[in-house]
Design an enzyme around this catalytic site. Structure first.
Site, PDB file in Angstrom:
ATOM      1  CE  LYS A  54      -3.761  -2.505   2.183  1.00  0.00           C
ATOM      2  NZ  LYS A  54      -4.396  -2.953   3.434  1.00  0.00           N
ATOM      3  CD  GLN A  98      -3.230  -4.489   6.660  1.00  0.00           C
ATOM      4  OE1 GLN A  98      -3.106  -3.514   5.933  1.00  0.00           O
ATOM      5  NE2 GLN A  98      -3.935  -5.549   6.304  1.00  0.00           N
ATOM      6  CG  ASP A 121      -8.957   0.291   5.228  1.00  0.00           C
ATOM      7  OD1 ASP A 121      -8.908   0.026   4.007  1.00  0.00           O
ATOM      8  OD2 ASP A 121      -8.182  -0.194   6.066  1.00  0.00           O
TER       9      ASP A 121
END
Ligand code: NDP
Length: 291
Positions: A54, A98, A121
């Site tokens: 990412k 994460q 996200d």
């Protein structure tokens, strides 16, 4: 009949190119760049690889990447403290924590601490709440299901009135995927580990999305001829012929299903690259709201 392969790698590359162009344009106009911060807690190798990828992808499109690593023993207060710092940092437009987090941490509280405007996200409880409600708009849509929707749209798949079946009901894939299909006016069935007669349910699907984490579970005789199959699964299976000793397969038995389906995404090279492209898109959107 052999299915048309939906090339997620190519679609994602096209999207990344467009993002790169827009980032350069905005930089020329404002002297500022979108910034993406990743927070990794612990040393899970798969999570480390995802976070690295990412960061690398964000730099490739001209964004600023900020990478934070905390030990697996980090306390709730330490992780939330870092999130609050990033919320206050004007160079950071997107914050990604994460998942999964170590068991002792309260995931909901940490995701809820992320500023709504930086929740790239799309996992903040308020964004998820808006996503599942009729007539409300989240600021961000979770990247993997958003990527699946883009693949369906770009492939010209009609969703209105279609029977869509989603295998899996997780917060990050199955549940938001079902919500998005419903908003697109599909008739949606969501299956999970307690569902009965999965093959029978799947055989009625015009669009089937598999997100269960079970290698090659979906077989050729589960598929309605001509159906569109989106395989989200990423599973490591042993392969002594591979250098690493393993290879990646989806939740769908690709060789069998491609003979029956009308369209199918491969693994790798289907949904995976789209997830990262959507993360970059969400980060760009977050930045654009600030300029
Ligand atoms: P989770 O483990 O969180 O959820 C799995 C879901 O599948 C659950 O709802 C579970 O049911 C259901 N399930 C498990 N086994 C069965 C079964 N035998 N029959 C029917 N349903 C079953 O996984 P995620 O949603 O996080 O991920 C799913 C897959 O997608 C994984 O392979 C993951 O690696 C991959 N993934 C890929 C991404 C990408 O970018 N390509 C991004 C994120 C995930 P229940 O709720 O009853 O337990």
């Amino acid at each position: 009949m052999t299915a048309t392969i939906i090339d997620g790698t190519a679609v994602a590359a096209d999207i990344r190119e467009k993002i790169k162009g827009r980032v350069a344009e905005l930089y020329a106009a404002t002297g500022r760049k979108p910034g993406l911060a990743t927070v990794l807690v612990g040393e899970d190798p798969a999570s480390q690889a995802y976070v690295r990828m990412k960061g690398k992808n964000s730099v490739e499109v001209g964004m600023e990447s900020f990478s934070y690593k905390l030990p697996a023993t980090a306390t709730q207060e330490e992780v939330e403290g870092l999130v609050r710092e990033l919320n206050a940092n004007p160079a950071v437009h997107g914050i990604l924590v994460q998942l999964p987090l170590p068991k002792h941490l309260n995931e909901e509280a940490i995701l809820g601490a992320i500023s709504l405007e930086k929740d790239v996200d799309g996992f903040h409880p308020v964004n998820i709440g808006r996503l599942v409600m009729k007539g409300r708009k989240p600021l961000f849509i979770p990247c993997t299901p958003k990527g699946c929707m883009v693949l369906l749209e770009r492939s010209g798949v009609p969703l209105e009135g279609a029977n869509a079946v989603v295998l899996g009901r997780s917060n990050i894939v199955g549940m938001p995927m079902a919500a998005l299909l419903l908003h697109a006016n599909a008739t949606v069935t969501t299956c999970h580990s307690r569902s009965r007669d999965l093959p029978g349910i799947c055989r009625r699907a015009d669009v089937l999305v598999a997100a269960v984490g079970r290698p090659k579970m979906v077989k050729g005789d589960w598929i309605k001829p001509g159906a569109v199959v989106i395989d989200v699964g990423v599973n490591r299976v042993e392969d002594p012929t591979a250098k690493s000793g393993y290879r990646l397969v989806g939740d769908v038995d690709f060789d069998e299903v491609k003979e029956v389906a009308g369209m199918i995404t491969p693994v790798p090279g289907g949904v995976g690259p789209m997830t990262i492209a959507m993360l970059l898109q969400n980060t760009l959107d977050a930045f654009e709201r600030t300029v």
